[in-house]
Design a protein around this motif. Structure first.
Motif, PDB file in Angstrom:
ATOM      1  N   MET A 273       0.815  -1.219   0.000  1.00  0.00           N
ATOM      2  CA  MET A 273       0.000   0.000   0.000  1.00  0.00           C
ATOM      3  C   MET A 273       0.847   1.267   0.000  1.00  0.00           C
ATOM      4  N   ILE A 274       2.109   1.139   0.357  1.00  0.00           N
ATOM      5  CA  ILE A 274       3.007   2.293   0.293  1.00  0.00           C
ATOM      6  C   ILE A 274       3.053   2.830  -1.150  1.00  0.00           C
ATOM      7  N   GLU A 275       2.818   1.937  -2.107  1.00  0.00           N
ATOM      8  CA  GLU A 275       2.684   2.357  -3.504  1.00  0.00           C
ATOM      9  C   GLU A 275       1.221   2.462  -3.928  1.00  0.00           C
ATOM     10  N   GLY A 276       0.388   1.596  -3.381  1.00  0.00           N
ATOM     11  CA  GLY A 276      -0.995   1.472  -3.851  1.00  0.00           C
ATOM     12  C   GLY A 276      -1.880   2.644  -3.488  1.00  0.00           C
ATOM     13  N   SER A 277      -1.515   3.391  -2.461  1.00  0.00           N
ATOM     14  CA  SER A 277      -2.304   4.569  -2.098  1.00  0.00           C
ATOM     15  C   SER A 277      -1.374   5.714  -1.730  1.00  0.00           C
ATOM     16  N   LYS A 278      -1.523   6.816  -2.464  1.00  0.00           N
ATOM     17  CA  LYS A 278      -0.691   7.989  -2.179  1.00  0.00           C
ATOM     18  C   LYS A 278      -0.967   8.485  -0.765  1.00  0.00           C
ATOM     19  N   GLU A 279      -2.243   8.357  -0.339  1.00  0.00           N
ATOM     20  CA  GLU A 279      -2.600   8.849   0.987  1.00  0.00           C
ATOM     21  C   GLU A 279      -1.932   8.008   2.083  1.00  0.00           C
ATOM     22  N   PHE A 280      -1.906   6.702   1.893  1.00  0.00           N
ATOM     23  CA  PHE A 280      -1.213   5.792   2.826  1.00  0.00           C
ATOM     24  C   PHE A 280       0.251   6.228   2.955  1.00  0.00           C
ATOM     25  N   ALA A 281       0.884   6.500   1.799  1.00  0.00           N
ATOM     26  CA  ALA A 281       2.297   6.888   1.799  1.00  0.00           C
ATOM     27  C   ALA A 281       2.493   8.229   2.501  1.00  0.00           C
ATOM     28  N   LYS A 282       1.597   9.163   2.240  1.00  0.00           N
ATOM     29  CA  LYS A 282       1.708  10.493   2.869  1.00  0.00           C
ATOM     30  C   LYS A 282       1.568  10.387   4.386  1.00  0.00           C
ATOM     31  N   GLU A 283       0.618   9.555   4.829  1.00  0.00           N
ATOM     32  CA  GLU A 283       0.415   9.424   6.284  1.00  0.00           C
ATOM     33  C   GLU A 283       1.644   8.808   6.954  1.00  0.00           C
ATOM     34  N   LEU A 284       2.229   7.818   6.288  1.00  0.00           N
ATOM     35  CA  LEU A 284       3.460   7.207   6.807  1.00  0.00           C
ATOM     36  C   LEU A 284       4.556   8.269   6.931  1.00  0.00           C
ATOM     37  N   MET A 285       4.659   9.109   5.901  1.00  0.00           N
ATOM     38  CA  MET A 285       5.725  10.127   5.897  1.00  0.00           C
ATOM     39  C   MET A 285       5.504  11.158   6.992  1.00  0.00           C
ATOM     40  N   ILE A 286       4.268  11.556   7.180  1.00  0.00           N
ATOM     41  CA  ILE A 286       3.992  12.548   8.221  1.00  0.00           C
ATOM     42  C   ILE A 286       4.298  11.972   9.600  1.00  0.00           C
ATOM     43  N   LYS A 287       3.830  10.737   9.814  1.00  0.00           N
ATOM     44  CA  LYS A 287       4.035  10.070  11.101  1.00  0.00           C
ATOM     45  C   LYS A 287       5.527   9.945  11.432  1.00  0.00           C
ATOM     46  N   ASN A 288       6.343   9.782  10.400  1.00  0.00           N
ATOM     47  CA  ASN A 288       7.765   9.508  10.625  1.00  0.00           C
ATOM     48  C   ASN A 288       8.679  10.649  10.205  1.00  0.00           C
ATOM     49  N   GLN A 289       8.094  11.815  10.049  1.00  0.00           N
ATOM     50  CA  GLN A 289       8.850  13.025   9.682  1.00  0.00           C
ATOM     51  C   GLN A 289       9.753  12.826   8.472  1.00  0.00           C
ATOM     52  N   ILE A 290       9.213  12.143   7.479  1.00  0.00           N
ATOM     53  CA  ILE A 290       9.962  11.950   6.232  1.00  0.00           C
ATOM     54  C   ILE A 290       9.655  13.145   5.326  1.00  0.00           C
ATOM     55  N   PRO A 291      10.705  13.824   4.821  1.00  0.00           N
ATOM     56  CA  PRO A 291      10.455  15.035   4.028  1.00  0.00           C
ATOM     57  C   PRO A 291       9.714  14.744   2.720  1.00  0.00           C
ATOM     58  N   THR A 292       8.615  15.434   2.517  1.00  0.00           N
ATOM     59  CA  THR A 292       7.823  15.272   1.291  1.00  0.00           C
ATOM     60  C   THR A 292       7.068  16.564   1.010  1.00  0.00           C
ATOM     61  N   ALA A 293       6.474  16.662  -0.173  1.00  0.00           N
ATOM     62  CA  ALA A 293       5.727  17.876  -0.533  1.00  0.00           C
ATOM     63  C   ALA A 293       4.475  17.990   0.339  1.00  0.00           C
ATOM     64  N   ALA A 294       4.132  19.237   0.723  1.00  0.00           N
ATOM     65  CA  ALA A 294       2.885  19.468   1.455  1.00  0.00           C
ATOM     66  C   ALA A 294       1.726  19.045   0.552  1.00  0.00           C
ATOM     67  N   TYR A 295       0.657  18.530   1.158  1.00  0.00           N
ATOM     68  CA  TYR A 295      -0.425  18.012   0.321  1.00  0.00           C
ATOM     69  C   TYR A 295      -1.753  18.045   1.048  1.00  0.00           C
ATOM     70  N   GLN A 296      -2.802  17.817   0.294  1.00  0.00           N
ATOM     71  CA  GLN A 296      -4.112  17.558   0.875  1.00  0.00           C
ATOM     72  C   GLN A 296      -4.858  16.614  -0.068  1.00  0.00           C
ATOM     73  N   SER A 297      -5.706  15.720   0.453  1.00  0.00           N
ATOM     74  CA  SER A 297      -6.433  14.851  -0.481  1.00  0.00           C
ATOM     75  C   SER A 297      -7.917  15.189  -0.505  1.00  0.00           C
ATOM     76  N   PHE A 298      -8.523  14.939  -1.655  1.00  0.00           N
ATOM     77  CA  PHE A 298      -9.916  15.324  -1.913  1.00  0.00           C
ATOM     78  C   PHE A 298     -10.630  14.270  -2.731  1.00  0.00           C
ATOM     79  N   SER A 299     -11.938  14.127  -2.489  1.00  0.00           N
ATOM     80  CA  SER A 299     -12.731  13.379  -3.457  1.00  0.00           C
ATOM     81  C   SER A 299     -13.865  14.246  -4.004  1.00  0.00           C
TER      82      SER A 299
END
Ligand code: AMP
Ligand code: GLY
Length: 415
Positions: free
Chosen positions: A99-125
Motif C-alpha cells: 500500500m506504500i505504492e498502492g495509495s498515495k494517501e497511505f504513503a503520505k500518512e506514513l511520511m507525516i508520522k515519521n517526519q519523512i520530508p515530502t511535498a505538502a499536500y491535501q487529499s480530496f474526493s
C-alpha cells in the motif's frame, strides 16, 4: 537453484537475466514473460500474473526455490500473502505493505508520522473543495490520482486552469476510474529528480546505486508523463551527501515506520525523490524495482542478485557490492504511447556487440513484433556516461524503427 519471476516487462527481463548469470542458478522461469526474453535463455511460462492459484501450482510442480515479484499489481493483489500461505518462499511486500505504492494517501500518512520530508499536500474526493484548494494555493501545483495509474496519473499543472482541468478529468469524468476517485493535491517541488532503491527486510535497509529516469514522452522533457523513457546511473549532479541524507531521512525511517505500524516491508523499496535546496524530498514510493531504472542499476551490481535474495529470505546479512561503470538505457516505444499506440509492427533485426536489449511489449509472429507501449530498452555500459550514451545511440541509429520512437536526450542532464 530454480527461480520464478513474476512479470513480463523490461524490468523483469533484466531481473531474470541477472539471476540467471549466477552459476548456482540453473533455471529462471518468467510468468508470463515475453518472447524476447527467450534470447537470453529465460523460460517463459504462460500463466497470467493474477492467477495466483496456477502460479502456486506451477512453483510447486517445478520445485522452484523461490519467487521474485516484478510489478506492483500482483503485490497489491496479495500474491506474497497467497504464496506464503501455500508454504512457498517469495520475495516482495505483502499486500498491506505494498500500500506504500498502492495509495498515495497511505504513503503520505506514513511520511507525516515519521517526519519523512515530502511535498505538502491535501487529499480530496469532492471536485468543488479540490478546486477551491487549487485556487487558494495557486500554480504550479501537482495533481495525483490516489491509486495506481501506471505512472500516468500525475499532472504537473503550470497554470490554475490546467490544474482544474486535471481535477475535472479525475474526479468528474473518471478518466482514471477508481484510481482517480480520490486525488492528492501536492506542492510543486523544484529540483532534479532521482530514484533511490533499496533491498529491505523489515528495519534493515541495503541501498542500491541511484538512477535518474525520464518520465516525459519527448525530448527536452516535453509531452505527457509515461512509465519512463530511459534512465542512467550514476547521476553525477546529485551529490553523495544528498543520497546519504535520503538514506537516513527517507529509507530508514520508512522501513522502521512500516514495522512500527504493523505493515513491515520486505522487498524492493523505491523512493522517487527531488533534490530540493532544502534536501531530498519524496514524490512517491514504489513497492518494487523501477522500470527502466532496473535495466541500468542491475548491470552495476557486482554481487549475485540470487545470493542477495536467498540471504534476505533466510534473514541473513547480504554482502552487496557495486561497480563504478556508467550505465545508460533508452526505451523504444510504440508511436502514440502513452496514449493509444500502434501494435503488431515487425521489429528490425537488431544486433549489437556493445549493447544489451531488454524486451517488454513484444509478441512472436514470424519474428518479434511490437505488442505494447514500451517495446524494448537498449542499454550499454562504459567508463563514462558519455561513452555509454554514444554506444546506445549509435546502435539505435543503425536500423530503422518504423512506427516506433525514442528520446534522443537520455542522460543529457548529467553533462
Ligand atoms: P510520480 O508518478 O508521483 O512519480 O510523478 C510523475 C512525475 O511527476 C514525477 O516523475 C515528477 O517529474 C513529477 N512530479 C510528481 N510530484 C511532483 C512534485 N510534488 N513536484 C514536482 N514534480 C512532481
Ligand atoms: N520508472 C518509474 C517507475 O518504475 O515507477
Amino acid at each position: 537453484m530454480k527461480i520464478l519471476v513474476i512479470g513480463s516487462g523490461g524490468r523483469e527481463h533484466a531481473i531474470a537475466k541477472k539471476l540467471l548469470s549466477d552459476s548456482n542458478v540453473s533455471t529462471v522461469f518468467c510468468a508470463k514473460g515475453n518472447p524476447g526474453m527467450k534470447k537470453d535463455g529465460i523460460q517463459i511460462v504462460d500463466i497470467s500474473e493474477d492467477n495466483h492459484e496456477k502460479l502456486i501450482e506451477f512453483a510447486k510442480n517445478q520445485a522452484v526455490d523461490w519467487t521474485f515479484v516484478g510489478p506492483e499489481i500482483p503485490l497489491l493483489n496479495g500474491i506474497v500473502d497467497d504464496f506464503e500461505q501455500a508454504g512457498l518462499q517469495i520475495f516482495g511486500p505483502k499486500k498491506a505493505a505494498a500500500m506504500i505504492e498502492g495509495s498515495k494517501e497511505f504513503a503520505k500518512e506514513l511520511m507525516i508520522k515519521n517526519q519523512i520530508p515530502t511535498a505538502a499536500y491535501q487529499s480530496f474526493s469532492d471536485f468543488d473543495l479540490a478546486k477551491a484548494y487549487v485556487l487558494e494555493q495557486g500554480a504550479p501545483i501537482v495533481i495525483k490520482a490516489d491509486g495506481l495509474a501506471a505512472g500516468k496519473g500525475v499532472v504537473v499543472a503550470e497554470t490554475i486552469d490546467d490544474a482544474i482541468m486535471a481535477l475535472k478529468d479525475m474526479l468528474e469524468d473518471n478518466k482514471f476510474g477508481a484510481s482517480g476517485a480520490k486525488v492528492v493535491i501536492e506542492e510543486f517541488l523544484a529540483g532534479e529528480e532521482f530514484s533511490l532503491l533499496a533491498f529491505v527486510r523489515d528495519e534493515k535497509v541495503y541501498p542500491m546505486v541511484i538512477a535518474q529516469d525520464h518520465k516525459r514522452a519527448f525530448d527536452g522533457d516535453r509531452g505527457p508523463n509515461t512509465g519512463g523513457m530511459g534512465a542512467y546511473s550514476p547521476v553525477p549532479q546529485i551529490p553523495e551527501t544528498m543520497v546519504e541524507q535520503a538514506v537516513q531521512e527517507v529509507l530508514l525511517p520508512a522501513a522502521k515506520g512500516m514495522v512500527e505500524q504493523g505493515t513491515p516491508f520486505t522487498g524492493i523499496l523505491y523512493a522517487g525523490l527531488i533534490a530540493t535546496e532544502a534536501g531530498p524530498k519524496v514524490i512517491e514510493f514504489n513497492a518494487r524495482f523501477g522500470d527502466p531504472e532496473t535495466q541500468v542499476v542491475l548491470p552495476r551490481l557486482d554481487s549475485s542478485l540470487a545470493t542477495i535474495i536467498t540471504e534476505l529470505l533466510k534473514g541473513e546479512e547480504p554482502e552487496i557490492s557495486w561497480n563504478n561503470q556508467a550505465t545508460l538505457g533508452v526505451v523504444v516505444a510504440a508511436e502514440g504511447y502513452p496514449g493509444e499506440y500502434v501494435s503488431g509492427q515487425l521489429l528490425p533485426d537488431f544486433i549489437s556487440e556493445e549493447c544489451r536489449v531488454y524486451y517488454a511489449g513484444v509478441a512472436e509472429k514470424n519474428g518479434l513484433v511490437s505488442a505494447g507501449g514500451r517495446v524494448l530498452l537498449v542499454e550499454a555500459q562504459a567508463e563514462t556516461l558519455q561513452e555509454a550514451q554514444q554506444k546506445v545511440y549509435q546502435a539505435l541509429e543503425q536500423v530503422e524503427w518504423p512506427y516506433l520512437f525514442y528520446r534522443h536526450d537520455i542522460g543529457n542532464k548529467a553533462f
